[in-house]
Design a protein around this motif. Structure first.
Motif, PDB file in Angstrom:
ATOM      1  N   GLY A  13       0.724  -1.310   0.214  1.00 52.75           N
ATOM      2  CA  GLY A  13      -0.088   0.041   0.102  1.00 52.75           C
ATOM      3  C   GLY A  13       0.729   1.210  -0.042  1.00 52.75           C
ATOM      4  O   GLY A  13       0.254   2.286   0.387  1.00 52.75           O
ATOM      5  N   ASP A  14       2.170   1.228  -0.611  1.00 54.43           N
ATOM      6  CA  ASP A  14       2.777   2.460  -0.441  1.00 54.43           C
ATOM      7  C   ASP A  14       2.455   3.254  -1.851  1.00 54.43           C
ATOM      8  O   ASP A  14       3.146   4.481  -1.918  1.00 54.43           O
ATOM      9  CB  ASP A  14       4.319   2.129  -0.097  1.00 54.43           C
ATOM     10  N   GLY A  15       1.781   2.699  -2.716  1.00 55.66           N
ATOM     11  CA  GLY A  15       1.521   3.494  -3.926  1.00 55.66           C
ATOM     12  C   GLY A  15       2.542   2.956  -5.082  1.00 55.66           C
ATOM     13  O   GLY A  15       2.476   3.536  -6.151  1.00 55.66           O
ATOM     14  N   TYR A  16       3.638   2.088  -4.805  1.00 56.13           N
ATOM     15  CA  TYR A  16       4.592   1.791  -5.909  1.00 56.13           C
ATOM     16  C   TYR A  16       4.716   0.542  -6.102  1.00 56.13           C
ATOM     17  O   TYR A  16       4.659  -0.370  -5.235  1.00 56.13           O
ATOM     18  CB  TYR A  16       6.142   2.498  -5.219  1.00 56.13           C
ATOM     19  N   ALA A  17       4.294   0.019  -7.419  1.00 59.16           N
ATOM     20  CA  ALA A  17       4.312  -1.097  -7.941  1.00 59.16           C
ATOM     21  C   ALA A  17       5.263  -1.911  -8.355  1.00 59.16           C
ATOM     22  O   ALA A  17       6.175  -1.393  -8.823  1.00 59.16           O
ATOM     23  CB  ALA A  17       3.146  -1.144  -8.986  1.00 59.16           C
ATOM     24  N   CYS A  18       5.463  -3.051  -7.758  1.00 53.42           N
ATOM     25  CA  CYS A  18       6.535  -4.120  -8.540  1.00 53.42           C
ATOM     26  C   CYS A  18       8.105  -3.476  -8.156  1.00 53.42           C
ATOM     27  O   CYS A  18       8.653  -3.476  -9.063  1.00 53.42           O
ATOM     28  CB  CYS A  18       6.162  -4.527  -9.686  1.00 53.42           C
ATOM     29  N   ALA A  19       8.192  -3.233  -7.001  1.00 53.50           N
ATOM     30  CA  ALA A  19       9.256  -2.531  -6.471  1.00 53.50           C
ATOM     31  C   ALA A  19       9.960  -1.481  -7.413  1.00 53.50           C
ATOM     32  O   ALA A  19      11.024  -1.281  -7.486  1.00 53.50           O
ATOM     33  CB  ALA A  19      10.520  -3.671  -7.008  1.00 53.50           C
ATOM     34  N   TRP A  20       8.869  -0.603  -7.826  1.00 56.62           N
ATOM     35  CA  TRP A  20       9.185   0.454  -8.509  1.00 56.62           C
ATOM     36  C   TRP A  20       9.718   1.659  -7.471  1.00 56.62           C
ATOM     37  O   TRP A  20       8.998   1.667  -6.286  1.00 56.62           O
ATOM     38  CB  TRP A  20       7.994   1.090  -9.456  1.00 56.62           C
ATOM     39  N   ASN A  21      10.758   2.289  -7.732  1.00 54.15           N
ATOM     40  CA  ASN A  21      11.335   3.517  -6.827  1.00 54.15           C
ATOM     41  C   ASN A  21      11.308   4.633  -7.558  1.00 54.15           C
ATOM     42  O   ASN A  21      11.945   5.026  -8.659  1.00 54.15           O
ATOM     43  CB  ASN A  21      12.571   2.883  -6.342  1.00 54.15           C
ATOM     44  N   PRO A  22      10.645   5.721  -6.823  1.00 54.95           N
ATOM     45  CA  PRO A  22      10.674   7.184  -7.368  1.00 54.95           C
ATOM     46  C   PRO A  22      11.898   8.048  -7.150  1.00 54.95           C
ATOM     47  O   PRO A  22      11.974   9.040  -7.605  1.00 54.95           O
ATOM     48  CB  PRO A  22       9.353   7.674  -6.801  1.00 54.95           C
ATOM     49  N   ALA A  23      12.906   7.435  -6.351  1.00 57.37           N
ATOM     50  CA  ALA A  23      14.031   8.242  -5.809  1.00 57.37           C
ATOM     51  C   ALA A  23      14.978   8.850  -6.900  1.00 57.37           C
ATOM     52  O   ALA A  23      15.330   9.823  -6.903  1.00 57.37           O
ATOM     53  CB  ALA A  23      14.754   7.303  -4.908  1.00 57.37           C
ATOM     54  N   PRO A  24      15.200   8.046  -7.919  1.00 58.19           N
ATOM     55  CA  PRO A  24      15.971   8.362  -9.203  1.00 58.19           C
ATOM     56  C   PRO A  24      15.547   9.671  -9.857  1.00 58.19           C
ATOM     57  O   PRO A  24      16.074  10.738 -10.190  1.00 58.19           O
ATOM     58  CB  PRO A  24      16.047   7.366 -10.060  1.00 58.19           C
ATOM     59  N   PHE A  25      13.948   9.709  -9.862  1.00 60.74           N
ATOM     60  CA  PHE A  25      13.438  10.892 -10.695  1.00 60.74           C
ATOM     61  C   PHE A  25      13.420  12.029  -9.727  1.00 60.74           C
ATOM     62  O   PHE A  25      13.743  12.932 -10.128  1.00 60.74           O
ATOM     63  CB  PHE A  25      11.954  10.575 -10.999  1.00 60.74           C
TER      64      PHE A  25
END
Length: 261
Positions: free
Chosen positions: A243-255
């Motif tokens: 439930g963190d809103g990030y699917a399949c180990a997707w990580n927003p940190a690089p963006f």
């Protein structure tokens, strides 16, 4: 009786007169036994042996006053070559001796040829020009006739006046396309990965997560599909079980890092 004794005495005297004289045994260099020299004696002995039918006696070896070359000594032709090489070596030695210490070292390093050193007295090297000739930009006289120091200064000032500093601006909105923008979503969501923001029903969550995430070639594609199907509020495929809103180990940190520098 007296007659017989006289004949016997006469016979003894005759035999004594015919017997050869005993030679002097005193050593005499250059003389043989009963001959003037040993060579004559050896020749006579060989002749007597042949007349008697016996084996021939070899004659004495003739010793010549001219000595044969010893092993390792040079033949006349080789001696000539050595003499010639010695003469050439003498010339080279005299040439090196006439040079200074620095020239001798330079000649030894340059196969015996003294290199030409830089000097104002040396002639200027010949300029090799191509078919088009030397460029006017490389010709000092041509450039000096067309420009001056004052003119170059004015040109530099004009270039500085036209210089503009372009400040970075916000990323423009992408036009067209109905798929969600994961870059905009990464910048809008400020919570870290693993922080539950949305409620999930975790029924067989682990199997659904592994099975459905394996269908996507990358986490970015999974995140786009997750948002297109109602995420992050809803998770129909089970791509976001925590439930963190990030699917399949997707990580927003690089963006976020790319925008924040």
């Amino acid at each position: 009786m007296i007659y017989r004794r006289s004949l016997g005495l006469l016979a003894v005297l005759a035999l004594s007169a015919c017997s050869p004289a005993i030679p002097d045994s005193a050593p005499d260099p250059g003389r043989g036994v009963g001959f003037n020299d040993y060579d004559s004696y050896a020749a006579q002995k060989a002749r007597d042996a042949q007349l008697a039918g016996g084996p021939a006696v070899p004659a004495a070896p003739v010793v010549s006053s001219e000595r044969l070359p010893q092993a390792g000594s040079a033949t006349p032709a080789a001696a000539g070559n050595v003499a010639s090489a010695s003469a050439e070596g003498d010339v080279a030695a005299e040439t090196m001796a006439a040079l200074g210490a620095s020239d001798q070292r330079a000649a030894a390093a340059n196969s015996g040829v003294v290199p030409l050193e830089a000097s104002p007295s040396n002639p200027a090297p010949q300029t090799v020009e191509n078919a088009a000739g030397i460029s006017r930009e490389n010709d000092f006289n041509a450039v000096g006739a067309e420009r001056s120091i004052e003119g170059d200064k004015a040109r530099i000032e004009a270039n500085r006046a036209q210089y503009q500093v372009v400040e970075p601006t916000a990323i423009p909105a992408r036009s067209g396309g109905s798929e969600p923008n994961i870059v905009a979503y990464a910048l809008a969501a400020n919570h870290p990965v693993g922080t539950q923001v949305h409620r999930r029903i975790n029924i067989n969550a682990g199997n659904r997560y592994a099975k459905n995430c394996a269908k996507y070639p990358s986490p970015d594609k999974a995140q786009e599909d997750f948002l297109a199907q109602g995420g992050p509020q809803r998770d129909r495929m089970g791509l976001d079980p925590d439930g963190d809103g990030y699917a399949c180990a997707w990580n927003p940190a690089p963006f976020r890092k790319a925008v924040g520098g």
